[in-house]
Design an enzyme around this catalytic site. Structure first.
Site, mmCIF file in Angstrom:
data_model
loop_
_atom_site.group_PDB
_atom_site.id
_atom_site.type_symbol
_atom_site.label_atom_id
_atom_site.label_comp_id
_atom_site.label_asym_id
_atom_site.label_seq_id
_atom_site.Cartn_x
_atom_site.Cartn_y
_atom_site.Cartn_z
ATOM 1 N N LYS A 13 -27.977 8.700 14.221
ATOM 2 C CA LYS A 13 -28.784 7.637 14.853
ATOM 3 C C LYS A 13 -29.749 6.988 13.864
ATOM 4 O O LYS A 13 -29.865 5.775 13.818
ATOM 5 C CB LYS A 13 -29.613 8.199 16.030
ATOM 6 C CG LYS A 13 -28.816 8.689 17.203
ATOM 7 C CD LYS A 13 -29.728 9.020 18.381
ATOM 8 C CE LYS A 13 -30.707 10.154 18.076
ATOM 9 N NZ LYS A 13 -30.074 11.468 17.884
ATOM 10 N N ARG A 88 -36.142 10.438 25.803
ATOM 11 C CA ARG A 88 -35.341 11.657 25.746
ATOM 12 C C ARG A 88 -35.345 12.391 27.092
ATOM 13 O O ARG A 88 -34.594 13.347 27.254
ATOM 14 C CB ARG A 88 -35.943 12.600 24.700
ATOM 15 C CG ARG A 88 -35.257 12.592 23.336
ATOM 16 C CD ARG A 88 -36.043 13.516 22.428
ATOM 17 N NE ARG A 88 -35.320 14.037 21.317
ATOM 18 C CZ ARG A 88 -35.319 13.530 20.090
ATOM 19 N NH1 ARG A 88 -35.968 12.417 19.844
ATOM 20 N NH2 ARG A 88 -34.678 14.127 19.116
ATOM 21 N N ARG A 127 -27.484 18.481 6.415
ATOM 22 C CA ARG A 127 -28.784 17.821 6.260
ATOM 23 C C ARG A 127 -29.878 18.847 5.977
ATOM 24 O O ARG A 127 -30.791 18.585 5.207
ATOM 25 C CB ARG A 127 -29.123 17.036 7.538
ATOM 26 C CG ARG A 127 -30.373 16.195 7.403
ATOM 27 C CD ARG A 127 -30.585 15.301 8.603
ATOM 28 N NE ARG A 127 -31.069 16.045 9.749
ATOM 29 C CZ ARG A 127 -31.271 15.501 10.966
ATOM 30 N NH1 ARG A 127 -30.987 14.232 11.164
ATOM 31 N NH2 ARG A 127 -31.744 16.216 11.957
ATOM 32 N N ARG A 133 -35.386 19.828 6.257
ATOM 33 C CA ARG A 133 -36.270 19.663 7.418
ATOM 34 C C ARG A 133 -36.525 21.019 8.070
ATOM 35 O O ARG A 133 -35.602 21.811 8.240
ATOM 36 C CB ARG A 133 -35.617 18.705 8.430
ATOM 37 C CG ARG A 133 -36.032 17.273 8.222
ATOM 38 C CD ARG A 133 -35.305 16.334 9.138
ATOM 39 N NE ARG A 133 -35.371 16.703 10.547
ATOM 40 C CZ ARG A 133 -35.088 15.872 11.540
ATOM 41 N NH1 ARG A 133 -34.761 14.630 11.279
ATOM 42 N NH2 ARG A 133 -35.145 16.268 12.789
ATOM 43 N N ARG A 144 -31.734 22.593 19.868
ATOM 44 C CA ARG A 144 -31.888 21.139 20.027
ATOM 45 C C ARG A 144 -30.657 20.532 20.709
ATOM 46 O O ARG A 144 -30.764 19.605 21.503
ATOM 47 C CB ARG A 144 -32.145 20.475 18.674
ATOM 48 C CG ARG A 144 -33.496 20.884 18.080
ATOM 49 C CD ARG A 144 -33.674 20.354 16.676
ATOM 50 N NE ARG A 144 -33.929 18.936 16.645
ATOM 51 C CZ ARG A 144 -33.359 18.087 15.795
ATOM 52 N NH1 ARG A 144 -32.527 18.496 14.898
ATOM 53 N NH2 ARG A 144 -33.662 16.815 15.845
HETATM 54 P P1 AMP Z 1 -35.624 13.350 15.787
HETATM 55 O O1 AMP Z 1 -35.986 12.945 14.401
HETATM 56 O O2 AMP Z 1 -35.391 12.197 16.708
HETATM 57 O O3 AMP Z 1 -34.482 14.346 15.821
HETATM 58 O O4 AMP Z 1 -36.914 14.107 16.401
HETATM 59 C C1 AMP Z 1 -37.410 15.279 15.783
HETATM 60 C C2 AMP Z 1 -38.269 16.034 16.782
HETATM 61 O O5 AMP Z 1 -39.387 15.230 17.181
HETATM 62 C C3 AMP Z 1 -37.595 16.446 18.073
HETATM 63 O O6 AMP Z 1 -36.839 17.640 17.971
HETATM 64 C C4 AMP Z 1 -38.793 16.603 18.999
HETATM 65 O O7 AMP Z 1 -39.481 17.812 18.729
HETATM 66 C C5 AMP Z 1 -39.704 15.456 18.549
HETATM 67 N N1 AMP Z 1 -39.403 14.216 19.308
HETATM 68 C C6 AMP Z 1 -38.915 13.050 18.840
HETATM 69 N N2 AMP Z 1 -38.797 12.142 19.806
HETATM 70 C C7 AMP Z 1 -39.205 12.744 20.949
HETATM 71 C C8 AMP Z 1 -39.295 12.339 22.298
HETATM 72 N N3 AMP Z 1 -38.900 11.107 22.699
HETATM 73 N N4 AMP Z 1 -39.790 13.225 23.206
HETATM 74 C C9 AMP Z 1 -40.174 14.459 22.830
HETATM 75 N N5 AMP Z 1 -40.091 14.918 21.574
HETATM 76 C C10 AMP Z 1 -39.610 14.072 20.629
#
Ligand code: AMP
Length: 188
Positions: A13, A88, A127, A133, A144
């Site tokens: 994404k 989400r 990754r 990360r 996740r």
């Molecule tokens: P991502 O980079 O989108 O995979 O987000 C990394 C982490 O940030 C996720 O695993 C969540 O802990 C937090 N996060 C990102 N976006 C959201 C969201 N819309 N709601 C809740 N937690 C989020």
């Protein structure tokens, strides 16, 4: 164009959102990136968010929704945006609806990147090695994915009912996927 890119963790994404952003001249807004920037700057929001992120849990809606509300009020979002990683949860969908209604706007499209689950886990482990990360350990990756299946995948159906979903095959070379997305969005 006001849009969202959806797909399981590791679907690509973030990468595709950046391509769309350049091609269509709209900001790509990644809540994960905003959280990570806050973590690295050591802001209070970052300190709070990190606890959840490291465990692969969702940051509470109370924190996330306010952050998005502020970001979408920035002038660069006036003519469109692509949200990556938000909403989400169904509760976040409702808040996003409210935010958009307040500015008398609405979503134009929800891009759904369709990928194979095993392929996605392989990508995430890769990754983990290249980007390091802290939420990319195998256990957290699995958690996740489960959280996504339980809480986030149902959003695609909710948006399908509104006729907003554009499905794009997310497997293949990054450039190929980007072309598919561009073609799908241009057809809107
Ligand atoms: P991502 O980079 O989108 O995979 O987000 C990394 C982490 O940030 C996720 O695993 C969540 O802990 C937090 N996060 C990102 N976006 C959201 C969201 N819309 N709601 C809740 N937690 C989020």
């Amino acid at each position: 164009m006001r849009s969202i890119i959806m797909g399981p963790p590791g679907a690509g994404k973030g990468t595709q959102a950046r391509f769309v952003s350049e091609r269509f001249g709209i900001p790509a807004i990644s809540t994960g990136d905003i959280f990570r920037a806050n973590v690295s700057q050591g802001t209070p929001l970052g300190v709070e968010a990190k606890r959840y992120m490291d465990a692969g849990d969702y940051v509470p809606d109370s924190i996330t929704n306010d952050m998005v509300r502020h970001r979408l009020a920035e002038p660069d979002c006036a003519s469109g945006f692509l949200l990556d990683g938000y909403p989400r949860t169904l509760a976040q969908v409702e808040v996003l609806d409210d935010i958009l209604a307040e500015s008398s706007t609405a979503l134009d499209a929800v891009l759904s990147l369709v990928v194979d689950r095993d392929e996605v886990v392989t990508r995430l482990l890769q990754r983990a090695r290249t980007e390091g990360r802290s939420d990319d350990t195998e256990e957290v990756i699995r958690h996740r994915q489960e959280l996504y299946a339980e809480q986030t995948a149902p959003l695609i159906d909710a948006y399908k009912q509104r006729g907003l979903v554009v499905e794009v095959d997310g497997l293949g070379e990054v450039g190929e996927v980007a072309e598919r997305i561009a073609a799908a969005l241009s057809d809107l």
